[in-house]
Write an enzyme that holds these catalytic residues in place. Structure first.
Site, mmCIF file in Angstrom:
data_model
loop_
_atom_site.group_PDB
_atom_site.id
_atom_site.type_symbol
_atom_site.label_atom_id
_atom_site.label_comp_id
_atom_site.label_asym_id
_atom_site.label_seq_id
_atom_site.Cartn_x
_atom_site.Cartn_y
_atom_site.Cartn_z
ATOM 1 N N SER A 179 0.837 -1.191 0.000
ATOM 2 C CA SER A 179 0.000 0.000 0.000
ATOM 3 C C SER A 179 0.881 1.254 0.000
ATOM 4 C CB SER A 179 -0.966 -0.038 1.185
ATOM 5 O OG SER A 179 -2.012 0.894 1.020
ATOM 6 N N ASP A 318 -5.273 -3.280 -2.770
ATOM 7 C CA ASP A 318 -4.413 -2.966 -1.626
ATOM 8 C C ASP A 318 -3.589 -4.159 -1.137
ATOM 9 O OD1 ASP A 318 -3.249 -1.992 0.629
ATOM 10 O OD2 ASP A 318 -5.096 -1.340 1.581
#
Length: 495
Positions: A179, A318
């Site tokens: 991320s 993510d």
């Protein structure tokens, strides 16, 4: 009087603006607190001081006899990161800088022995025996990795960690990012140390990410428009592939991405598993927090240099949801057996201890086992519910929750922000120069506290690999001269 001086030194430590100020105040604290006397005393129940003393003496004796083969045997037979329990976390509680003097002597002697072996002439140690020794022993010893967690705008905390490790030449050669951490990991992958320090300033970061998230509403495919984020990533990484980045810096950098559908596992993208994948798209996918940003299709370069889909018909999101800290896979790929974690994931940070210590006492042991039971039961509950529901979206949501619960969020050395509610204000806000400065300084201070430990923990592996790289370069020269049919030149020491 002594307490007053100690309090003054603690204030100086808290107000230190540079690492040098912090170190000087910490050394004074160790002198006043009695930690220096503790360091000088060899005997201690926390480690096998007798074994370490014997090993130090054996190395010194072999060096005195100029016995390179004997040194190779000594290092080969029993050098590992926790010999005699010298990596016991409890040994880090007493002194702010350093540990037992005997342990530091041991590290000095091991590194000195490696230098002695490296400089040995061919008549003493055959070159290829020497090369094999460094290859085998470096592999057996292992190496450290740096893992950068996800955390949205809190990810600018990683800037201070990276700057500090780079300035002190302590950056591991294996790095992962998930991320927000994937942005910082990719900067490490694509920049030399000098370039890295130039770009990791508050002003430079603000210029590129001051509008990373633009609200677009609930009726879109995601809550935030990713255009500005994508433009920033294109500016930073362009069409660079993982292989191209590795060829430039020699760093093994991985970006984690999570599948946007069921029946798929998270992936670790790097120069070994996906050399032709484009870093920009990998980072964009890893930053695609569910609902905040839409998942994306990965891209790659084919042999003709054309941009083509990578893993067609699949989208990724993510990386921190399913693989915030991919230690096991890094261990398989790169022989990693020690981890440094910069952890700012808001799902984990409030619950993590600030120091890694063994649980002692009935209460502590019971607490640890209860926590493990709660985690195991939570995973079981997620599996049961996932099997009961039928909708794809519901299954996917439960699967993601299970992944969050199941993960391990800590490493051997953990660099964490302070437990402050105020930190959460940075989470989804566009940054300012002031907020980046605040997070960076917080990270620098958190890293200063760990620098001495990081240096000790990584010193032997870095020394092994430094000499190994030099020997491989020498091997290339030898092979070159061999193919030319000329006389092989002598190889001057490069230590």
């Amino acid at each position: 009087m002594a307490n007053r001086k100690l309090n003054e030194v603690e204030v100086a430590i808290g107000n230190a603006k540079t690492y040098q100020e912090y170190k000087e105040a910490s050394l004074e604290h160790d002198r006043l607190s009695g930690a220096d006397e503790w360091r000088a005393e060899e005997t201690c129940k926390l480690y096998d001081y007798s074994l370490i003393r014997k090993r130090v003496n054996r190395i010194r004796d072999a060096k005195a006899k100029k016995d390179s083969a004997g040194l190779m045997f000594i290092l080969h037979e029993g050098i590992h990161g926790n010999l005699g329990n010298i990596a016991n976390p409890e040994l880090n509680r007493f002194a702010r800088i350093g540990t037992k003097v005997l342990i530091e002597e041991f590290l000095d002697e091991v590194c000195s022995a490696m230098e002695f072996i490296f400089n040995a002439k061919d008549e003493e140690v055959d070159f290829y025996d020497k090369l094999a020794f460094f290859e085998e022993t470096a592999h057996a010893y292992g190496q450290s990795c740096l893992m950068l967690s996800g955390g949205a705008s809190l990810g600018f905390f990683h800037v201070g960690v990276i700057r500090t490790l780079t300035e002190h030449n302590l950056m591991p050669n294996v790095i992962s990012g998930a991320s927000a951490g994937s942005i910082m990991a990719s900067l490490i992958a694509t920049r030399t140390d000098e370039e890295l320090l130039d770009i990791l300033t508050s002003e430079s970061i603000y210029e590129r990410f001051h509008q990373w998230g633009v609200w677009q509403g609930f009726l879109k495919d995601s809550l935030f428009d990713s255009t500005n984020l994508e433009n920033a990533l294109i500016e930073l990484f362009d069409l660079t592939t993982f292989e191209e980045a590795y060829l430039k810096t020699g760093r093994h950098v991985s970006v984690t991405v999570s599948p946007a559908d069921l029946h798929q596992y998270s992936r670790l993208l790097n120069a070994r598993t996906s050399p032709n994948a484009i870093i920009t798209q990998a980072v964009r996918a890893s930053c695609a927090v569910p609902f905040l940003f839409s998942p994306v299709q990965l891209k790659a370069k084919n042999r003709a240099g054309e941009i083509v889909p990578y893993i067609p018909n699949r989208k990724f999101a993510d990386g921190s949801v399913m693989a915030d800290m991919p230690f096991n896979r890094l261990a398989r790929l790169y022989g990693v057996n020690h981890s440094i974690v910069s952890q700012i994931n808001p799902l984990a940070v409030p619950f993590l201890p600030r120091t890694k210590q063994h649980s002692t006492g009935i209460f502590a042991v019971t607490k640890r086992h209860v926590a493990n039971m709660v985690k195991t039961n939570s995973i079981y509950a997620c599996d049961v519910v996932e099997n009961m529901v039928s909708g794809r979206t519901a299954k996917m949501a439960i699967h993601k929750v299970r992944s969050v619960v199941e993960q391990q969020y800590v490493g051997d050395i953990n660099i964490l922000p302070g437990r402050k509610i105020a930190n959460l204000k940075h989470l989804l806000m566009n940054p300012t120069v002031e907020s980046i400065d605040a997070l960076t300084h917080m990270a620098e201070r958190a890293t200063w506290r760990q620098l001495s430990l990081i240096e000790r923990s990584t010193r032997i592996s870095k020394t092994f690999r430094g000499y190994l790289n030099q020997l491989r370069e020498q091997e290339k020269l030898r092979l070159h001269w061999s193919h030319q049919g000329g006389e092989r030149p002598s190889m001057p020491p490069q230590a």
